[in-house]
Design a protein around this motif. Sequence first.
Motif, mmCIF file in Angstrom:
data_model
loop_
_atom_site.group_PDB
_atom_site.id
_atom_site.type_symbol
_atom_site.label_atom_id
_atom_site.label_comp_id
_atom_site.label_asym_id
_atom_site.label_seq_id
_atom_site.Cartn_x
_atom_site.Cartn_y
_atom_site.Cartn_z
ATOM 1 N N THR A 1 -14.773 -9.487 12.159
ATOM 2 C CA THR A 1 -14.150 -10.820 12.091
ATOM 3 C C THR A 1 -13.390 -11.056 10.800
ATOM 4 O O THR A 1 -12.571 -11.978 10.718
ATOM 5 N N GLY A 2 -13.667 -10.278 9.772
ATOM 6 C CA GLY A 2 -12.972 -10.432 8.508
ATOM 7 C C GLY A 2 -13.503 -11.545 7.640
ATOM 8 O O GLY A 2 -12.812 -11.961 6.702
ATOM 9 N N GLY A 3 -14.706 -12.024 7.892
ATOM 10 C CA GLY A 3 -15.261 -13.067 7.046
ATOM 11 C C GLY A 3 -16.699 -13.384 7.420
ATOM 12 O O GLY A 3 -17.117 -13.206 8.570
ATOM 13 N N PHE A 4 -17.454 -13.869 6.441
ATOM 14 C CA PHE A 4 -18.852 -14.206 6.675
ATOM 15 C C PHE A 4 -19.002 -15.424 7.570
ATOM 16 O O PHE A 4 -19.900 -15.490 8.415
ATOM 17 N N GLY A 5 -18.114 -16.403 7.392
ATOM 18 C CA GLY A 5 -18.194 -17.607 8.211
ATOM 19 C C GLY A 5 -17.908 -17.311 9.679
ATOM 20 O O GLY A 5 -18.615 -17.788 10.574
ATOM 21 N N ARG A 6 -16.837 -16.561 9.914
ATOM 22 C CA ARG A 6 -16.496 -16.228 11.296
ATOM 23 C C ARG A 6 -17.582 -15.347 11.939
ATOM 24 O O ARG A 6 -17.890 -15.471 13.131
ATOM 25 N N ARG B 1 -15.131 -8.630 -2.108
ATOM 26 C CA ARG B 1 -15.107 -10.060 -1.849
ATOM 27 C C ARG B 1 -14.202 -10.756 -2.864
ATOM 28 O O ARG B 1 -14.219 -10.428 -4.048
ATOM 29 N N SER B 2 -13.450 -11.742 -2.390
ATOM 30 C CA SER B 2 -12.680 -12.629 -3.268
ATOM 31 C C SER B 2 -12.753 -14.016 -2.663
ATOM 32 O O SER B 2 -13.323 -14.208 -1.578
ATOM 33 N N THR B 3 -12.202 -14.997 -3.349
ATOM 34 C CA THR B 3 -12.236 -16.372 -2.803
ATOM 35 C C THR B 3 -11.378 -16.496 -1.562
ATOM 36 O O THR B 3 -11.559 -17.421 -0.773
ATOM 37 N N ARG B 4 -10.446 -15.572 -1.348
ATOM 38 C CA ARG B 4 -9.533 -15.690 -0.218
ATOM 39 C C ARG B 4 -9.773 -14.641 0.867
ATOM 40 O O ARG B 4 -9.463 -14.886 2.034
ATOM 41 N N HIS B 5 -10.293 -13.474 0.511
ATOM 42 C CA HIS B 5 -10.409 -12.398 1.489
ATOM 43 C C HIS B 5 -11.756 -11.695 1.369
ATOM 44 O O HIS B 5 -12.373 -11.655 0.305
ATOM 45 N N VAL B 6 -12.198 -11.122 2.489
ATOM 46 C CA VAL B 6 -13.354 -10.212 2.530
ATOM 47 C C VAL B 6 -12.863 -8.953 3.217
ATOM 48 O O VAL B 6 -12.473 -8.987 4.391
ATOM 49 N N ARG B 7 -12.820 -7.880 2.451
ATOM 50 C CA ARG B 7 -12.340 -6.617 3.015
ATOM 51 C C ARG B 7 -13.401 -5.542 2.840
ATOM 52 O O ARG B 7 -14.185 -5.568 1.887
ATOM 53 N N LEU B 8 -13.387 -4.596 3.767
ATOM 54 C CA LEU B 8 -14.286 -3.457 3.634
ATOM 55 C C LEU B 8 -13.956 -2.654 2.387
ATOM 56 O O LEU B 8 -12.779 -2.402 2.095
#
Length: 307
Positions: A15-20, A50-57
């Motif tokens: 999903t590309g994010g913890f929230g999703r 991790r950054s404030t805008r993106h979560v990438r592998l």
Amino acid sequence: MELRQLQYFAAVADTGGFGRAAERLGIVQSAVSQQVRRLERELGVTLFDRSTRHVRLSSAGERLLPEARAVLAAARRTRQVAADIASGDEGLLRLGTVQGPGDRTYRLLDELRRAAPRLRVRLRRLPLTERLAAVRSGELDAALVRAATTAPGLELLPVWRDPLYAALPEDHPAAAPHGGGPDSASALAPTGAPPLRLDQLADLPLRLAPREHNPPFHDLVTGALRAAGVEPPLGPPFTTLQETLTGLAEQRADAPSWTVFYEVTGLPPVPHVAVRRLAAPELTTSLAVLPGPPGPPLRQLLQALRA
């Protein structure tokens, strides 16, 4: 390492994010973050940048993601196999068998394959006492037995009945299918010929194997003779079917006798010997099982037998 940690890891990657990922999984975001952190600590690597805008592998995450998916897929397969085993669709059935008539066994195995194609069947042919002992010990799930009426510690479920046959000299009056002369050498009675009664054979010596060779069958025959009120003299002992029929034919003139048998691989034609079906008794084949609810493979076997 827990399966749910790998599941959360894969969900965040997808999903590309913890929230999703939390929305997909139906849990709160903090639970996803917490479990992924625990997985990273256990593995000793960072799975996501991790950054404030993106979560990438991360590079480690990219390498480990296929392994995590393989573990999750294996877990799903394991659950499915377990469910199939519990339902009887898969697993192993260990069945003790008897010699012939083969067509019944083949039809039973065919029905099992149709009903549960992934159920493996392991057949074992053992002497009767060993067959029953293997069921009692759990080495076999069930065993087919002939003519037995009791088996201590086990339940006997009748599954089919077969006729018995008498073999006698062709020139004996009982050999004629309709009361006339013998129809042919080594002939079977034509379709529609009346079965023989045991009292029609009372004057002929009977070739019967000693009781210790096959107690249930011996008791079946001798019990039927007593019930018919006849006690034929004993002839030479039954050995093998072919040897016994050959001896019966060779000695038909000076020492006529008869024998009783059940079909195993077809009724053998022997010159000067007539084979006639007996009116009684019939041979019952039963399934020996442990008392109590059957396990999944045994349930499939019972259903196949009913079919």
